[in-house]
Write an enzyme that holds these catalytic residues in place. Structure first.
Site, short mmCIF file in Angstrom:
data_model
loop_
_atom_site.label_atom_id
_atom_site.label_comp_id
_atom_site.label_asym_id
_atom_site.label_seq_id
_atom_site.Cartn_x
_atom_site.Cartn_y
_atom_site.Cartn_z
N GLY A 48 0.80 -1.22 0.00
CA GLY A 48 0.00 0.00 0.00
C GLY A 48 0.82 1.26 0.00
N ASP A 69 10.31 -7.47 -1.27
CA ASP A 69 8.97 -7.83 -0.81
C ASP A 69 8.78 -9.32 -1.02
OD1 ASP A 69 6.06 -8.25 -0.58
OD2 ASP A 69 5.94 -6.06 -0.61
N LEU A 78 -5.75 -4.58 -4.58
CA LEU A 78 -5.79 -3.73 -5.76
C LEU A 78 -6.32 -2.32 -5.52
CD1 LEU A 78 -6.96 -6.34 -8.42
CD2 LEU A 78 -4.63 -5.76 -7.68
N ASP A 133 5.45 -1.15 6.61
CA ASP A 133 4.38 -0.87 7.57
C ASP A 133 4.26 -1.98 8.61
OD1 ASP A 133 2.57 0.78 8.73
OD2 ASP A 133 1.00 0.57 7.22
N CYS A 191 -4.11 -3.81 8.09
CA CYS A 191 -5.08 -3.27 7.15
C CYS A 191 -6.21 -4.26 6.91
CB CYS A 191 -4.38 -2.93 5.83
SG CYS A 191 -3.21 -1.55 5.98
#
Length: 364
Positions: A48, A69, A78, A133, A191
């Protein structure tokens, strides 16, 4: 002119076009472009926050961008991870992101690393962007950057709230993440569980990208010693100073239990073994469960409170999207004497290997 020579000329022309608006900024010019072209930037996380960071850094004229990542693209990404499309689902985020960056600037060197962050990744970079994050990852990034004397840009978003800052342990007035959060705490919130406003990711990620060009080429003043906070309910931005006081301390390493893990192939073998008893515990949200489950999975609320606490009990295997929440659940279970194994890579890895899922209602 040879084909290689023509290709190189075309690539240089493309870069000049991409960076043309940066070049005419007051205080920029050739010296800023040269500094950017020589810079090597590590971006940890292509989700994000990493998506807007990489989108904007792609056209910054950098020399090299390394993308770390370990995750693969999921359809739930998305709305806020704008580097990706439905065609990218189940593909490694680092590799997809690298292709997008190359598509903007054919000159920049892009190194995708589809793996978890390791301290040695910092070596050879001028600036690090922590877009993972995750408090645990940020502490690892902070310590690695302190040892290497490298500044790093940090950002976080959750719900309607976001923060951005720049840390540099080797600056004349040193400050790092430990000065902001001196207590070692595990990751709290996600999230997937708590939600996040997609536009907030773009807003915070854009500020993070601007910090890179400020650090590398002096295009603006970096947020070193300052924490910028945004409340996206009212779109109010506030700034707070951050200094290292005389009593500043580094937290002791947080001794978190590391649960056992099983690969998708290993779990499939367990499920096929009639002599092995397995209980699958899916800790994802109701919305995620509606997209499909590993056959036979139950919710934590359906689990016997004593399951996994006695010898001879079935093996508890915890499932989430990619393994993070399952790890946290297994750690909490260990605190009350319950053994649990984490599905490594979560249901995303399970699906990536082509293994079956079923509709949640079929298991109810």
């Amino acid at each position: 002119m040879t084909t290689d020579g023509a290709d190189a000329l075309a690539a240089r022309d493309a870069r000049r076009a991409v960076t043309s608006r940066t070049a005419v900024l007051p205080g920029a010019g050739p010296s800023a472009l040269d500094a950017l072209a020589a810079a090597r930037v590590l971006v940890v996380g292509a989700g994000g926050l990493g998506s807007p960071v990489l989108t904007l850094l792609a056209g910054a004229g950098l020399g090299r961008i390394t993308i770390v990542d370990h995750d693969v693209v999921d359809a739930s990404n998305l709305a806020r991870q704008t580097l990706f499309s439905l065609a990218d689902v189940d593909r490694p985020k680092a590799e997809v992101a690298a292709a997008r960056v190359r598509g903007v600037d054919p000159v920049v060197e892009v190194v995708p690393l589809a793996e978890h962050f390791r301290p040695e990744h910092v070596t050879g970079h001028d600036v690090v962007v922590d877009a993972a994050d995750s408090v645990e990852v940020t502490r690892a990034v902070s310590d690695a950057c302190a040892r290497a004397g490298v500044p790093f840009v940090w950002g976080t978003v959750l719900g309607y709230d976001g923060q951005v800052s720049v840390f540099h342990d080797a600056a004349p007035e040193p400050v790092d993440f430990h000065d902001l959060h001196p207590d070692a705490l595990p990751d709290e919130g996600s999230c997937a569980r708590d939600g996040v406003l997609p536009a907030l990711c773009g807003a915070v990620g854009s500020v993070m990208a601007a910090q890179v060009t400020a650090l590398v080429a002096g295009l603006g003043e970096p947020l070193l010693g300052r924490v910028l906070t945004v409340d996206a309910r009212r779109w109010r931005w506030t700034e707070s100073p951050l200094r290292r006081g005389p009593g500043s301390r580094r937290p002791e390493a947080l001794a978190l239990p590391e649960p056992a893990r099983v690969s998708p192939a290993g779990l499939a073998a367990w499920l096929d073994d009639p002599a092995r008893r397995v209980v699958l515990v899916d800790v994802r949200t109701e919305e995620e469960l509606a997209t499909g489950i590993v056959p036979g999975s139950v919710r934590p609320t359906d689990l016997d409170p004593a399951a996994g606490t006695a010898a001879g009990d079935p093996t508890l295997v915890v499932v989430c999207a990619s393994g993070g929440r399952a790890t946290a659940w297994a750690r909490a279970a260990a605190d009350v004497g319950r053994d649990a194994v984490v599905l490594d890579g979560g249901i995303t890895a399970w699906r990536h290997e082509g293994r079956p899922t079923t509709d949640r209602s079929a298991s109810d």
